[in-house]
Design an enzyme around this catalytic site. Structure first.
Site, PDB file in Angstrom:
ATOM      1  N   GLY A   1       0.773  -1.286   0.239  1.00 20.82           N
ATOM      2  CA  GLY A   1       0.167   0.110   0.076  1.00 20.82           C
ATOM      3  C   GLY A   1       0.904   1.475  -0.305  1.00 20.82           C
TER       4      GLY A   1
ATOM      5  N   SER B   1       5.770  -5.543  -1.190  1.00 22.91           N
ATOM      6  CA  SER B   1       6.076  -4.402  -1.488  1.00 22.91           C
ATOM      7  C   SER B   1       5.898  -3.318  -0.484  1.00 22.91           C
ATOM      8  CB  SER B   1       4.339  -3.708  -1.963  1.00 22.91           C
ATOM      9  OG  SER B   1       4.241  -2.643  -2.626  1.00 22.91           O
ATOM     10  N   ALA B   2       5.578  -2.408   0.004  1.00 22.23           N
ATOM     11  CA  ALA B   2       5.433  -1.343   1.429  1.00 22.23           C
ATOM     12  C   ALA B   2       6.501  -2.131   2.239  1.00 22.23           C
ATOM     13  CB  ALA B   2       4.774  -0.848   1.863  1.00 22.23           C
TER      14      ALA B   2
ATOM     15  N   HIS C   1       8.852  -3.482  -6.880  1.00 15.92           N
ATOM     16  CA  HIS C   1       8.455  -3.380  -8.253  1.00 15.92           C
ATOM     17  C   HIS C   1       9.151  -2.577  -9.104  1.00 15.92           C
ATOM     18  CE1 HIS C   1       4.582  -4.180  -6.082  1.00 15.92           C
ATOM     19  NE2 HIS C   1       4.873  -2.763  -5.397  1.00 15.92           N
TER      20      HIS C   1
ATOM     21  N   GLU D   1       9.170  -7.955  -9.596  1.00 18.60           N
ATOM     22  CA  GLU D   1       7.870  -8.360  -9.243  1.00 18.60           C
ATOM     23  C   GLU D   1       8.428  -9.813  -9.539  1.00 18.60           C
ATOM     24  OE1 GLU D   1       4.968  -6.735 -11.335  1.00 18.60           O
ATOM     25  OE2 GLU D   1       5.019  -4.465  -9.366  1.00 18.60           O
TER      26      GLU D   1
END
Lengths: 233, 233
Positions: free
Chosen positions: B87, B119-120, B156, B191
């Site tokens: 997020g 991710s985050a 990413h 990714e």
């Protein structure tokens, strides 16, 4: 004010697509004060200023870098016209605060001194820098910026590529996240578009539409020549 | 720790490509504590936790959201395993500080509690969050993060598209700007790649190479199974 999405469009030279606009915008200036703080790619203030000097020579304007002055507040007060170039917005904002020029810059532009911003230099004309695309390479004391327009900008606005297999967030998703916590409208300004702020008017210029995002509303496409001043009312 | 570039790869379901890895990583856990603070697209903690609950049901794990506990510090201390989802990294870091859980999270993971980040949630395992791709939608009290690996991540990670006419900065340019002011190495994790941290080892997993950026050095491509622990020595 001329507030441009980008300094350079694909296949063109630095600021070239804006030269006709800039010749009239800076018609009363023989010298432009350049704010090099955003340092794209980490280049030095001197190197960045040299690039700008070469570009403005094509429309017969001299350029001085803000870093060349001992007193940057006075330099801004005495400037004939001001250009803030692109690069990293976090760095730019940090430097503006560190050199105590955020306030004076807002004041002189509000009083009518011709201003040009591109990319990061446009971002700072909004209420906050929170819709920048840049990396937080440095921690600024605040995200608050000049507040010369009654909304925020997202320069280099990019539509989602529906073909792409990358799973990172689209620009629209990021702005939606911003609006989960903030009410400030955001204008997605595509490359080749700019805002012309004269008197009370904030006109969208260039051939492209711009995408306006408001909290809890469906984004809308604005046609060139739309006046965005209503967002402040 | 499993530190993934993305939760989902193109054409797959949430976490699906990682299920074989996660089944062994979380083999001693019947319940996972989920940290929903990053709120992708601004969704609620409840909605986000529900998504994660449905995904982990496929490998027979229960899920509880950290926001469901009155005392988040205790919840982290008592968890069998922890997952922090993706997020917005600024929001995630702000919430971790606000709820006073940054320190305890680092402590329990350092002591061997199984952790998954995507991710985050991966970004925060690095030294600072400064190489995130996210928008600064909220102002965190610091950019410092868990420091569980001796470098920063760029999840990413995306190679420059040489065909594209867009003039915004490439990912590599942004990381170069970071290195104009910071010495921390940065790993661009594509990714489908993840890091597996077991004991002293930090192994690159998945089929792809990862791109390592160090200050004043030419970036290098690292092969799968490379051990990145040397960056801390």
């Amino acid at each position: 004010m001329i507030i441009a999405s980008t300094s350079t469009i694909h296949g063109g030279n630095y600021l070239e697509y804006l030269f006709p606009t800039l010749e009239s915008h800076f018609q009363d200036c023989t010298e432009i004060l350049f704010v090099p703080y955003a340092r794209p790619g980490g280049i030095s203030h001197d190197d960045y200023t040299l690039t700008i000097r070469l570009a403005f020579a094509k429309i017969n304007k001299k350029v001085k870098g803000l870093h060349e002055f001992e007193n940057p507040v006075e330099a801004i007060e005495n400037a004939q016209g001001i250009f803030t170039g692109g690069g990293n917005t976090f760095l730019l904002v940090k430097q503006l605060y560190q050199n105590n020029v955020m306030e004076v810059l807002a004041k002189v532009v509000e009083n009518g001194k011709p201003y040009l911003g591109s990319s990061a230099g446009s971002n700072i004309t909004g209420l906050t820098m929170q819709t920048t695309n840049d990396m937080p390479i440095i921690y600024p004391p605040s995200y608050k910026t000049l507040g010369l327009i009654p909304f925020n900008l997202n320069p280099h606005y990019l539509d989602a590529d529906l073909q792409i297999k990358h799973m990172g967030e689209t620009r629209e998703t990021r702005i939606k996240e911003f609006h989960a916590f903030n009410t400030i409208p955001v204008l997605g300004l595509r490359e080749g578009s700019w805002l012309e702020v004269v008197g009370e008017k904030i006109l969208l210029k260039g051939n492209l539409t711009a995408r306006l995002f408001k909290q809890n509303e469906i984004p809308e496409e604005l046609e060139p020549e739309t006046d965005l001043a209503y967002l402040g009312k």
